[in-house]
Design a protein around this motif. Structure first.
Motif, PDB file in Angstrom:
ATOM      1  N   SER A  43       0.905  -1.436  -0.003  1.00 51.46           N
ATOM      2  CA  SER A  43       0.049  -0.066  -0.201  1.00 51.46           C
ATOM      3  C   SER A  43       0.677   1.264  -0.001  1.00 51.46           C
ATOM      4  N   SER A  44       0.290   2.364  -0.564  1.00 48.30           N
ATOM      5  CA  SER A  44       1.205   3.477  -0.514  1.00 48.30           C
ATOM      6  C   SER A  44       1.428   4.250   0.800  1.00 48.30           C
ATOM      7  N   ARG A  45       0.613   4.133   1.800  1.00 46.87           N
ATOM      8  CA  ARG A  45       0.832   4.402   3.126  1.00 46.87           C
ATOM      9  C   ARG A  45       2.057   3.524   3.768  1.00 46.87           C
ATOM     10  N   ALA A  46       2.023   2.392   3.356  1.00 45.62           N
ATOM     11  CA  ALA A  46       2.995   1.263   3.867  1.00 45.62           C
ATOM     12  C   ALA A  46       4.438   1.621   3.457  1.00 45.62           C
ATOM     13  N   GLN A  47       4.285   1.947   1.855  1.00 44.65           N
ATOM     14  CA  GLN A  47       5.432   2.270   1.522  1.00 44.65           C
ATOM     15  C   GLN A  47       6.186   3.589   1.834  1.00 44.65           C
ATOM     16  N   LEU A  48       5.119   4.503   2.123  1.00 42.05           N
ATOM     17  CA  LEU A  48       5.847   5.865   2.696  1.00 42.05           C
ATOM     18  C   LEU A  48       6.252   5.733   3.816  1.00 42.05           C
ATOM     19  N   ALA A  49       5.613   4.697   4.987  1.00 41.64           N
ATOM     20  CA  ALA A  49       6.463   4.595   6.242  1.00 41.64           C
ATOM     21  C   ALA A  49       7.733   3.818   6.049  1.00 41.64           C
ATOM     22  N   PHE A  50       7.738   3.115   5.169  1.00 44.51           N
ATOM     23  CA  PHE A  50       9.041   2.243   5.003  1.00 44.51           C
ATOM     24  C   PHE A  50      10.173   3.284   4.825  1.00 44.51           C
ATOM     25  N   PHE A  51      10.099   4.157   3.672  1.00 48.04           N
ATOM     26  CA  PHE A  51      10.970   5.230   3.352  1.00 48.04           C
ATOM     27  C   PHE A  51      11.223   6.161   4.551  1.00 48.04           C
ATOM     28  N   LEU A  52      10.372   6.353   5.384  1.00 49.67           N
ATOM     29  CA  LEU A  52      10.632   7.272   6.552  1.00 49.67           C
ATOM     30  C   LEU A  52      11.403   6.419   7.326  1.00 49.67           C
ATOM     31  N   ARG A  53      11.157   5.210   7.752  1.00 51.69           N
ATOM     32  CA  ARG A  53      11.616   4.497   8.606  1.00 51.69           C
ATOM     33  C   ARG A  53      13.126   4.106   8.376  1.00 51.69           C
ATOM     34  N   HIS A  54      13.567   3.842   7.080  1.00 51.03           N
ATOM     35  CA  HIS A  54      14.713   3.474   6.867  1.00 51.03           C
ATOM     36  C   HIS A  54      15.512   4.832   6.225  1.00 51.03           C
ATOM     37  N   LYS A  55      14.940   5.941   6.287  1.00 55.60           N
ATOM     38  CA  LYS A  55      15.519   7.104   5.760  1.00 55.60           C
ATOM     39  C   LYS A  55      16.164   7.068   4.437  1.00 55.60           C
ATOM     40  N   HIS A  56      15.343   6.789   3.444  1.00 60.80           N
ATOM     41  CA  HIS A  56      15.667   6.495   2.217  1.00 60.80           C
ATOM     42  C   HIS A  56      16.687   7.555   1.619  1.00 60.80           C
ATOM     43  N   ASN A  57      16.297   8.840   2.119  1.00 58.61           N
ATOM     44  CA  ASN A  57      17.050  10.009   1.435  1.00 58.61           C
ATOM     45  C   ASN A  57      18.150  10.229   2.263  1.00 58.61           C
ATOM     46  N   SER A  58      18.810   9.663   3.077  1.00 55.92           N
ATOM     47  CA  SER A  58      19.882   9.912   3.979  1.00 55.92           C
ATOM     48  C   SER A  58      20.849   9.102   3.332  1.00 55.92           C
ATOM     49  N   HIS A  59      22.267   9.500   3.982  1.00 54.73           N
ATOM     50  CA  HIS A  59      23.520   8.983   3.683  1.00 54.73           C
ATOM     51  C   HIS A  59      23.771   7.647   4.419  1.00 54.73           C
ATOM     52  N   ASN A  60      22.694   7.118   5.063  1.00 58.83           N
ATOM     53  CA  ASN A  60      22.851   6.158   5.991  1.00 58.83           C
ATOM     54  C   ASN A  60      22.093   4.762   5.513  1.00 58.83           C
ATOM     55  N   TYR A  61      22.009   4.745   4.001  1.00 58.83           N
ATOM     56  CA  TYR A  61      21.230   3.563   3.667  1.00 58.83           C
ATOM     57  C   TYR A  61      22.177   2.277   3.869  1.00 58.83           C
ATOM     58  N   ALA A  62      21.366   1.147   4.035  1.00 57.79           N
ATOM     59  CA  ALA A  62      22.210  -0.254   4.495  1.00 57.79           C
ATOM     60  C   ALA A  62      22.992  -0.623   3.472  1.00 57.79           C
ATOM     61  N   SER A  63      24.046  -1.245   3.776  1.00 60.21           N
ATOM     62  CA  SER A  63      25.223  -1.826   2.960  1.00 60.21           C
ATOM     63  C   SER A  63      25.070  -3.192   2.916  1.00 60.21           C
ATOM     64  N   LEU A  64      26.075  -3.689   2.371  1.00 60.82           N
ATOM     65  CA  LEU A  64      26.192  -4.977   2.229  1.00 60.82           C
ATOM     66  C   LEU A  64      27.192  -5.757   3.233  1.00 60.82           C
ATOM     67  N   PRO A  65      26.921  -6.770   3.515  1.00 64.56           N
ATOM     68  CA  PRO A  65      27.817  -7.573   4.954  1.00 64.56           C
ATOM     69  C   PRO A  65      29.323  -7.587   4.408  1.00 64.56           C
ATOM     70  N   PRO A  66      30.124  -7.547   5.264  1.00 60.49           N
ATOM     71  CA  PRO A  66      31.644  -7.690   4.893  1.00 60.49           C
ATOM     72  C   PRO A  66      31.918  -8.856   4.048  1.00 60.49           C
ATOM     73  N   THR A  67      31.149 -10.076   4.414  1.00 59.88           N
ATOM     74  CA  THR A  67      31.481 -11.309   3.611  1.00 59.88           C
ATOM     75  C   THR A  67      31.265 -11.011   2.019  1.00 59.88           C
ATOM     76  N   THR A  68      30.165 -10.210   1.812  1.00 57.78           N
ATOM     77  CA  THR A  68      29.887  -9.988   0.570  1.00 57.78           C
ATOM     78  C   THR A  68      31.111  -9.492  -0.468  1.00 57.78           C
ATOM     79  N   TYR A  69      31.604  -8.345   0.314  1.00 56.58           N
ATOM     80  CA  TYR A  69      32.659  -7.654  -0.279  1.00 56.58           C
ATOM     81  C   TYR A  69      33.861  -8.608  -0.489  1.00 56.58           C
TER      82      TYR A  69
END
Length: 551
Positions: free
Chosen positions: A410-436
């Protein structure tokens, strides 16, 4: 500037437009252009791949000029990358980014190196405010000729290409622009290449937003077999799994005897929706960010997504391409009233228009179902009714499983996801070290292979040079009256020198260039891992390695 849109309609399609190779190219391209011009709802942005000729591009542009008045054909390498972007709004700027790793000139029968594959970028403004900009990235990545096996020599290429795409997407989102990645990515969902993009850049695969339980590949792929699901039907693969390639609905995947049933004046041949589909898979994608939520006063979320361009050519009866399109609609969802938007949007007119986006739940477009008779492949589907009833095949339910009010759709749930994960910030999730570590191992393996190739080609160059000189010297010692021997020696000397020169140029130019690209890729991955371990979750930058560490 026209009124600001509430919805954005997006289409990506591989046109299969290889000159002299793709069958019925002109007729199919003409019909693709016509279908885009009459599509309902009308598209706002279209990304095309394998549109290799100016003739085909102009053909499509002529037919879509009233719906998509702006466009850009991207030039690349010797034969062009086959990429084009069409837009409802003006294209303010564009760039063609070539992939540092993209095939080998020695594999001329594959052609990836000669077309210069890369990423076509267009900056499109849909409103007057600073952040009312769409950055579109269109690509067609290296084909998986060797099936992604552990010894796949092109695995490093596709990994590097996903890394490059992630860097560009991350940069665009950090500028606060709505960011779209569209195209034929030649990867299956949740593959390592797929996870590189969605983990290192704040974008999401729009299909998996609406269909989180969709397949991880064709039925025979190990990742999909591990889920223990039955073989899907053709209709299930289209509606639920987004199988845009290799399915039974596409006539270019039929046998030659089956294709002979198509053509002008012949009775239409259709495919039963219940046909088992063991090979259909999703290779075409649309990735999307949210836009700058605070500046826009809301987020762009996924409204619906579907497989499109499934119609046949009206006269020839064939599919319009060997791929179907992926089509999506993004809708603007405003922030709740208790979270007031930033004044950054108040720099121009139509401000209120953006903050009144629709809030209806997500829905899916309805696709026309093929007629059940006459059916194709009756031998394969004989007795299928009983196996369908027994659950041997995944049938389409109504509504599809992923649309049964999944919490993320739903649109509301997607908006909540963006806000929760700070989609516009520099702190987006990265890969685990093993993937690197895995990526670094892939780079090291491929670099060793290429270093060996460089060494052997350099040796062959010097050997050919020595043999050429030896043959010329030998001419002096040929007895008189044996002119044919002199001719043979001169011919061998000339051919050897030509072959040696090619080997030398390959060693000096191509292999050294590729090894340098691998060194850059290796440094970036090590740097990203070091930044992650140092506490910078950005994953693509941060505290750099010292000069000593970079060696």
């Amino acid at each position: 500037m026209q009124d600001l849109p509430d919805d954005l309609r997006l289409i990506t399609l591989n046109c299969w437009g290889l000159k002299y190779i793709s069958k019925l190219r002109r007729e199919r391209i003409t019909e693709i252009g016509r279908q885009l011009s009459i599509a309902s709802p009308q598209p706002h942005i279209v990304a095309l791949q394998e549109c290799f000729t100016q003739e085909d591009y102009k053909n499509i542009r002529r037919q879509t000029r009233f719906v998509l008045p702006y466009g850009k054909f991207y030039h690349s390498a010797a034969f062009g990358g086959g990429l084009a972007i069409l837009s409802r709004w003006p294209i303010e700027g564009s760039t063609m980014y070539l992939y540092p790793l993209n095939g080998r000139p020695t594999a001329f029968w594959r052609g990836d190196w000669y077309v210069g594959k890369g990423i076509a970028h267009a900056k499109i403004r849909y409103g007057p405010a600073a952040k009312q900009v769409i950055e579109v990235f269109n690509t067609h990545t290296h084909a998986p000729y060797e099936g992604g096996k552990p010894n796949d020599s092109y695995l490093c290429h596709r990994t590097a290409q996903s890394w490059e795409m992630a860097k560009l997407l991350r940069g665009a989102t950090e500028r606060g622009h709505l960011t779209l990645a569209m195209g034929d990515f030649n990867m299956i969902p949740l593959s390592p290449e797929h996870q590189l993009i969605t983990s290192l850049a704040p974008v999401r695969d729009v299909w998996r937003v609406m269909h989180p339980d969709s397949s991880l590949g064709p039925a025979h792929h190990p990742a999909e077999k591990a889920r223990g699901r039955p073989v899907p039907t053709a209709e299930f693969n289209i509606q639920e799994n987004g199988a845009s390639s290799d399915g039974p609905y596409n006539t270019w995947r039929w046998t030659k005897s089956q294709q002979k049933m198509l053509g002008p004046g012949k009775h239409p041949t259709t495919v039963s929706p219940d046909t088992p589909d063991r090979l259909g898979k999703k290779l075409d994608y649309i990735f999307a960010s949210s836009g700058d939520i605070q500046a826009l006063g809301g987020a762009w979320v996924v409204k619906n997504v579907n497989v499109g361009m499934m119609m046949r050519h009206p006269e020839l009866g064939c599919s319009l391409s060997d791929h179907f399109s992926i089509e999506a609609t993004l809708t603007f969802h405003p922030l709740p009233e208790d979270q007031s938007p930033s004044p950054a949007l108040s720099t121009g007119p139509n401000v209120d228009h953006l903050s009144n986006g629709p809030t209806t739940p997500a829905a899916t477009d309805t696709l026309p179902r093929p007629l059940p008779e006459p059916t194709l492949g009756s031998a394969e589907t004989a007795g299928a009714d009983s196996t369908l009833r027994n659950g041997a095949y995944l049938q389409l339910q109504s509504p599809p499983p992923s649309l049964n009010h999944e919490p993320d759709s739903s649109s509301r749930a997607q908006l909540a996801f963006f806000l929760r994960h700070k989609h516009n910030s520099h702190n987006y999730a990265s890969l685990p070290p093993t993937t690197y570590d895995t990526i670094l191992a892939i780079i090291q393996t491929y670099a060793s292979r290429e270093q060996s190739q460089l060494t052997w080609r350099a040796r062959r160059f010097f050997f050919a040079l020595f043999a050429s000189v030896a043959c010329l010297v030998g001419v002096w010692f040929v007895p008189s009256g044996r002119n044919y021997i002199s001719f043979i020696l001169v011919l061998v000397s000339t051919l050897g020198l030509v072959a040696g020169t090619v080997e030398g140029l390959m060693a000096l130019l191509f292999f050294r260039s590729e090894l340098n690209a691998l060194r850059e890729f290796h440094w970036e991955v090590r740097n990203a891992k070091r930044a992650l371990l140092a506490g910078d979750s950005g994953g693509l930058g941060g505290k750099g390695l010292s000069e000593f560490d970079a060696q």
